[in-house]
Design a protein around this motif. Structure first.
Motif, PDB file in Angstrom:
ATOM      1  N   ARG A 176       0.812  -1.221   0.000  1.00 35.19           N
ATOM      2  CA  ARG A 176       0.000   0.000   0.000  1.00 35.19           C
ATOM      3  C   ARG A 176       0.845   1.270   0.000  1.00 35.19           C
ATOM      4  O   ARG A 176       1.804   1.389   0.766  1.00 35.19           O
ATOM      5  CB  ARG A 176      -0.883   0.045   1.245  1.00 35.19           C
ATOM      6  N   VAL A 177       0.463   2.220  -0.848  1.00 35.45           N
ATOM      7  CA  VAL A 177       1.067   3.549  -0.819  1.00 35.45           C
ATOM      8  C   VAL A 177       0.534   4.239   0.429  1.00 35.45           C
ATOM      9  O   VAL A 177      -0.676   4.300   0.645  1.00 35.45           O
ATOM     10  CB  VAL A 177       0.705   4.370  -2.077  1.00 35.45           C
ATOM     11  N   SER A 178       1.436   4.753   1.264  1.00 32.27           N
ATOM     12  CA  SER A 178       1.007   5.424   2.487  1.00 32.27           C
ATOM     13  C   SER A 178       1.259   6.925   2.455  1.00 32.27           C
ATOM     14  O   SER A 178       0.624   7.671   3.195  1.00 32.27           O
ATOM     15  CB  SER A 178       1.695   4.817   3.710  1.00 32.27           C
ATOM     16  N   GLU A 179       2.189   7.368   1.581  1.00 27.41           N
ATOM     17  CA  GLU A 179       2.501   8.799   1.530  1.00 27.41           C
ATOM     18  C   GLU A 179       3.216   9.145   0.230  1.00 27.41           C
ATOM     19  O   GLU A 179       4.134   8.438  -0.183  1.00 27.41           O
ATOM     20  CB  GLU A 179       3.407   9.158   2.718  1.00 27.41           C
ATOM     21  N   ILE A 180       2.773  10.219  -0.391  1.00 30.16           N
ATOM     22  CA  ILE A 180       3.513  10.801  -1.501  1.00 30.16           C
ATOM     23  C   ILE A 180       4.290  11.951  -0.887  1.00 30.16           C
ATOM     24  O   ILE A 180       3.707  12.968  -0.501  1.00 30.16           O
ATOM     25  CB  ILE A 180       2.579  11.295  -2.619  1.00 30.16           C
ATOM     26  N   ILE A 181       5.582  11.787  -0.749  1.00 28.43           N
ATOM     27  CA  ILE A 181       6.397  12.781  -0.052  1.00 28.43           C
ATOM     28  C   ILE A 181       6.640  13.997  -0.938  1.00 28.43           C
ATOM     29  O   ILE A 181       6.474  15.131  -0.514  1.00 28.43           O
ATOM     30  CB  ILE A 181       7.717  12.150   0.424  1.00 28.43           C
ATOM     31  N   ASP A 182       7.051  13.743  -2.179  1.00 30.48           N
ATOM     32  CA  ASP A 182       7.294  14.814  -3.141  1.00 30.48           C
ATOM     33  C   ASP A 182       7.320  14.191  -4.535  1.00 30.48           C
ATOM     34  O   ASP A 182       6.866  13.056  -4.701  1.00 30.48           O
ATOM     35  CB  ASP A 182       8.586  15.584  -2.816  1.00 30.48           C
ATOM     36  N   ASP A 183       7.848  14.899  -5.508  1.00 23.55           N
ATOM     37  CA  ASP A 183       7.875  14.378  -6.875  1.00 23.55           C
ATOM     38  C   ASP A 183       8.865  13.234  -7.075  1.00 23.55           C
ATOM     39  O   ASP A 183       8.894  12.611  -8.139  1.00 23.55           O
ATOM     40  CB  ASP A 183       8.224  15.499  -7.869  1.00 23.55           C
ATOM     41  N   VAL A 184       9.687  12.959  -6.068  1.00 24.75           N
ATOM     42  CA  VAL A 184      10.727  11.943  -6.208  1.00 24.75           C
ATOM     43  C   VAL A 184      10.555  10.796  -5.209  1.00 24.75           C
ATOM     44  O   VAL A 184      10.908   9.671  -5.500  1.00 24.75           O
ATOM     45  CB  VAL A 184      12.130  12.593  -6.035  1.00 24.75           C
ATOM     46  N   GLN A 185      10.002  11.065  -4.048  1.00 23.31           N
ATOM     47  CA  GLN A 185       9.911  10.055  -2.999  1.00 23.31           C
ATOM     48  C   GLN A 185       8.461   9.677  -2.705  1.00 23.31           C
ATOM     49  O   GLN A 185       7.586  10.539  -2.665  1.00 23.31           O
ATOM     50  CB  GLN A 185      10.545  10.570  -1.707  1.00 23.31           C
ATOM     51  N   ILE A 186       8.272   8.390  -2.476  1.00 20.63           N
ATOM     52  CA  ILE A 186       6.962   7.857  -2.139  1.00 20.63           C
ATOM     53  C   ILE A 186       7.168   6.772  -1.084  1.00 20.63           C
ATOM     54  O   ILE A 186       8.169   6.053  -1.127  1.00 20.63           O
ATOM     55  CB  ILE A 186       6.257   7.338  -3.421  1.00 20.63           C
ATOM     56  N   ARG A 187       6.280   6.694  -0.116  1.00 22.61           N
ATOM     57  CA  ARG A 187       6.424   5.713   0.958  1.00 22.61           C
ATOM     58  C   ARG A 187       5.314   4.665   0.829  1.00 22.61           C
ATOM     59  O   ARG A 187       4.161   5.006   0.578  1.00 22.61           O
ATOM     60  CB  ARG A 187       6.348   6.382   2.328  1.00 22.61           C
TER      61      ARG A 187
END
Length: 176
Positions: free
Chosen positions: A144-155
């Protein structure tokens, strides 16, 4: 001492891109292994022997983990002293059915707007995590995607573990 990852992305030469079927699959595989060697060289290590277990999951060689990916006309590879996964895709339109299979509505709501770029951010991040875990696509419903941090990082969260995925786009994707 290990200081950085050195992922390598290579485009299939035009003379090979016109191939199809098994012939193209072999060309992509050979190019992916070449990219793996370049990643190892840039990391100042001996290239790992790409061995897989019975499930097809990459196995480390002498403490070096590796991951490969290929798309229609590109390959990617990376080595690391820890579990690692890589994926690449060409951004294109996808069906609503595929969109629903890749992520839940709650995950899609994390993105301000939906477009094919968001879909492929989710898809490639999940595929990289599932490769790194050794579970492959069978784990897709639980990743599961839990956070889109910015245009480069995703958690993402998978098996009660938080995975930080760093993503990059090629110039060709940006021009689309």
């Amino acid at each position: 001492e290990w200081t950085a990852l050195h992922p390598v992305i290579m485009k299939l030469p035009s003379r090979l891109a016109a191939m199809s079927g098994l012939e193209k699959s072999k060309a992509l595989s050979a190019l992916a292994r070449k990219a793996l060697g370049i990643s190892a060289e840039r990391s100042n290590i001996t290239p790992p022997v790409p061995v897989k277990d019975a499930r097809g999951a990459p196995q480390p060689t002498a403490g070096i983990y590796w991951s490969l990916s290929h798309s229609v006309d590109c390959v990617a590879a990376v080595v690391a002293p820890y579990v690692v996964g890589i994926d690449l895709e060409q951004i294109r339109q996808v069906s609503p059915l595929l969109r629903d299979q890749v992520a839940s509505e709650a995950e899609w709501q994390l993105a301000p707007d939906y477009d094919p770029t968001v879909f492929f951010r989710y898809w490639t991040a999940k595929e990289a995590v599932l490769k790194a875990s050794g579970d492959g696509l069978s784990g897709l419903p639980r990743c599961r995607v839990s956070e889109i941090i910015d245009d480069v990082q995703i958690r993402l969260n998978y098996h009660d573990t938080s995975w930080l995925v760093v993503q990059h786009r090629t110039a060709e994707d940006i021009e689309m």
